[in-house]
Design an enzyme around this catalytic site. Sequence first.
Site, mmCIF file in Angstrom:
data_model
loop_
_atom_site.group_PDB
_atom_site.id
_atom_site.type_symbol
_atom_site.label_atom_id
_atom_site.label_comp_id
_atom_site.label_asym_id
_atom_site.label_seq_id
_atom_site.Cartn_x
_atom_site.Cartn_y
_atom_site.Cartn_z
ATOM 1 N N TRP A 131 -2.846 -17.602 6.670
ATOM 2 C CA TRP A 131 -2.198 -16.320 6.845
ATOM 3 C C TRP A 131 -2.330 -16.080 8.329
ATOM 4 O O TRP A 131 -3.548 -16.085 8.790
ATOM 5 C CB TRP A 131 -2.966 -15.202 5.976
ATOM 6 N N CYS A 150 -6.649 -16.865 4.230
ATOM 7 C CA CYS A 150 -6.490 -18.373 4.466
ATOM 8 C C CYS A 150 -7.424 -18.726 3.323
ATOM 9 O O CYS A 150 -8.423 -18.275 2.655
ATOM 10 C CB CYS A 150 -7.056 -18.888 5.488
ATOM 11 N N LYS A 183 -1.228 2.149 -4.379
ATOM 12 C CA LYS A 183 -0.556 1.116 -5.249
ATOM 13 C C LYS A 183 0.875 1.036 -4.800
ATOM 14 O O LYS A 183 1.405 -0.060 -4.849
ATOM 15 C CB LYS A 183 -0.769 1.533 -6.727
ATOM 16 N N HIS A 197 -0.280 22.011 4.704
ATOM 17 C CA HIS A 197 -0.747 22.064 6.182
ATOM 18 C C HIS A 197 0.180 20.930 6.847
ATOM 19 O O HIS A 197 -0.543 20.759 7.991
ATOM 20 C CB HIS A 197 -2.341 21.672 6.158
ATOM 21 N N GLU A 252 -5.249 6.446 -4.377
ATOM 22 C CA GLU A 252 -5.013 5.111 -5.063
ATOM 23 C C GLU A 252 -3.935 4.994 -5.586
ATOM 24 O O GLU A 252 -3.193 3.962 -5.304
ATOM 25 C CB GLU A 252 -6.266 5.010 -6.219
ATOM 26 N N ARG A 291 -4.331 -15.042 -2.721
ATOM 27 C CA ARG A 291 -5.000 -14.557 -1.682
ATOM 28 C C ARG A 291 -3.945 -14.026 -0.505
ATOM 29 O O ARG A 291 -4.417 -13.388 0.440
ATOM 30 C CB ARG A 291 -5.635 -15.453 -0.969
ATOM 31 N N LYS A 329 -5.258 -10.793 -0.640
ATOM 32 C CA LYS A 329 -5.965 -10.491 -1.378
ATOM 33 C C LYS A 329 -7.545 -10.046 -0.853
ATOM 34 O O LYS A 329 -8.167 -9.153 -1.597
ATOM 35 C CB LYS A 329 -6.039 -11.380 -2.865
ATOM 36 N N ASN A 384 -11.022 -21.853 7.845
ATOM 37 C CA ASN A 384 -10.946 -20.303 7.696
ATOM 38 C C ASN A 384 -11.689 -19.637 8.727
ATOM 39 O O ASN A 384 -12.821 -20.066 8.730
ATOM 40 C CB ASN A 384 -11.349 -19.821 6.259
ATOM 41 N N GLY A 385 -11.412 -18.427 9.049
ATOM 42 C CA GLY A 385 -12.220 -17.456 9.932
ATOM 43 C C GLY A 385 -11.742 -17.567 11.217
ATOM 44 O O GLY A 385 -10.392 -17.906 11.632
ATOM 45 N N GLU A 390 1.843 -0.608 -1.583
ATOM 46 C CA GLU A 390 1.585 -1.960 -1.323
ATOM 47 C C GLU A 390 2.646 -3.027 -2.040
ATOM 48 O O GLU A 390 2.549 -4.089 -1.913
ATOM 49 C CB GLU A 390 0.115 -2.442 -1.519
HETATM 50 C C1 AGP Z 1 -5.874 -2.676 -3.196
HETATM 51 O O1 AGP Z 1 -4.812 -3.082 -4.120
HETATM 52 C C2 AGP Z 1 -6.019 -3.797 -1.860
HETATM 53 N N1 AGP Z 1 -5.834 -5.058 -2.265
HETATM 54 C C3 AGP Z 1 -7.283 -3.629 -0.978
HETATM 55 O O2 AGP Z 1 -7.024 -2.224 -0.621
HETATM 56 C C4 AGP Z 1 -8.551 -4.069 -1.488
HETATM 57 O O3 AGP Z 1 -8.940 -3.063 -2.548
HETATM 58 C C5 AGP Z 1 -9.492 -4.126 -0.258
HETATM 59 O O4 AGP Z 1 -8.715 -5.056 0.614
HETATM 60 C C6 AGP Z 1 -10.809 -4.189 -0.601
HETATM 61 O O5 AGP Z 1 -10.967 -5.581 -1.217
HETATM 62 P P1 AGP Z 1 -12.297 -5.778 -1.958
HETATM 63 O O6 AGP Z 1 -12.814 -4.956 -2.977
HETATM 64 O O7 AGP Z 1 -12.112 -7.134 -2.149
HETATM 65 O O8 AGP Z 1 -13.455 -5.698 -0.898
#
Ligand code: AGP
Length: 612
Positions: A78, A2, A489, A508, A485, A27, A607, A104-105, A492
């Site tokens: 969100w 949010c 990528k 395995h 990673e 975000r 984000k 927010n929260g 997502e």
């Molecule tokens: C990665 O592309 C993601 N957006 C996600 O995994 C991100 O790295 C994770 O939520 C951690 O976020 P931060 O680095 O802001 O703590």
Amino acid sequence: MCGIVGYFGKRNASDILVDGLRRMEYRGYDSAGVACLYDGEIGVVKNPGKIKGLREKVDASGSGVLQNSIQGIGHTRWATHGPPTEVNAHPHLDVSGHFVMVHNGIIENYKQIRNGLSQHGIECVSDTDSEVLVQLIAYCYKGNLESAVSEALKKVKGTYGIVVMTDKEPGKLVTARCGSPIVLGLGKGETLVASDAAAIMPHTRDAVYLEDFDMAVITDDGVQMFDLQHSPVDREVTEMDWEEGAAEKGDYEHFMLKEMFEQPAAIRNAIRGRLDYEMGTSVLSGLDFSPRDAALISRILVVGCGTSMHAGMVGEYAIEEMAGVPAEVEQAAEFRYRNPIITPTDFVVAISQSGETADTLAAVREAKHKGAVVAGICNVVGSTIARETGRGVYLHAGPEIGVASTKAFTCQVSVMLMIALKVARTRRLPLHEGAEFCRWIERLPELVEKVLEQNDAIKSIAQKYASCDNAFFIGRGYLYPVALEGALKLKEISYVHAEGYHAAELKHGPIALLQEDTPVIALLNNIPGKEKTIGNAEECKARKAPVIAVVTEGDEEAAEGFDDVIVIPECPPSITPVPTVVALQLLSYHIAAARGCEIDQPRNLAKSVTVE
Ligand code: AGP
């Protein structure tokens, strides 16, 4: 997740609010709304869906309030409690219609509060946990908004960043925080409030970050800050150092593409002034470590989530290899809840681009509570993790807007390598090897540039595989975290089901899934164990899976017999994750683009994940 924005000044509030919400779109959100106060009247416009739709509704509202107001609040939601509908969207009005709030929260005891309000005839209309708070504030109101807010907040369990206003006291915004960031922007004759500096940056560079349990009252006279007991608090004004236009897409089609191409410059910023060739070490003054402090570390624990955790894994390998100090990486939520064993000579490093990730923040608090020395590696200056750790290293990567983290990862790895170097030089690493490593760190931007030059070739490979439903990434050693990673990528942003595995682990179980249309991205760079990984890639090929081989320049024979090849410039094993991941970022980006995905704001993702 949010986003909050508030404005009080001299200009049209709804324009500034909607623009602020647009700047926080990255975000992640699924509904949005604004409320303005003008001439004793509150006007609210909400829209499930995108900001563009909200903008259209505001323009079409024809409401004198929204067109003329110089005071208002806005929110991107969100969904957590209740679906993304208009009634669940913020701002929320109380039943009397005199109070309006964005939050927010998470209010953890919202059910008890809602039941209590119900006994007084106050019925909430939304499914949200947030709405109870505005009802409670209205219920506590006895003629002074800030008193009502502090009274209400004392009854709340959970986290909040809020902004409230009432038509009973025009010309006033009240904001407060606990566990959810709030930053004030002090402009000329105007004040902004937001959960994210991105919403404030175009208007002012002077920012004040609230601490937990701070409240701020914004009026014509400026800003006054208190704690919940009404004792004044003083918070420093800091200057936001992000460059003009840093949060704009410019000529790039997506923020992710822009941010991938910014990596050479971002890494240069991350390492600038931090390499000491004479002593063959790194200078990380924010860690606040003397060589003696560094020499006394018995173990390094790295906590983070998602991409940040993967960067920590590269760091773990480098720390153990170079410094001979035991290092462990742990998913932050797991660290927090499994009651970890911490000793006073443990050094805990929390990695977070945003500095607001709830699980990482909780891990920081747990580690501090247990007496560890804790440092943060954050990108966002003044973020909660940066402030609560009180020591650490900023990435200086500039704002990362794309939900898929790219430049933050390569800068995080660069910083982890510098930490490994610093600790290693207090142990067994000789000066000349330290100086040699400094030279390699310095070359990181150039290595990344060489991979970026292959953008067109990688795009062609991506287009070949864009229709796949599944993909596997395999690697070992320093390239195992890169495989994880790469898979993160791809999944997502393209919604292709992708898994990263240690190359040896494939047989395995997961190898059962391979078939003709399941590409395997095999990281065959020239590092120890390469031959074994080539063997693992052959096993995939034997199951008819197409293999995209990632190899070191000059070692192209490693790709013989495979379907496609991406070449990474030659560099030591600990350095190679940085250029290699850039190739995987480009591959994922082009697959997602070919599939027509919404790259910068993938579905369901935020984000910054500020709930546990
Ligand atoms: C990665 O592309 C993601 N957006 C996600 O995994 C991100 O790295 C994770 O939520 C951690 O976020 P931060 O680095 O802001 O703590």
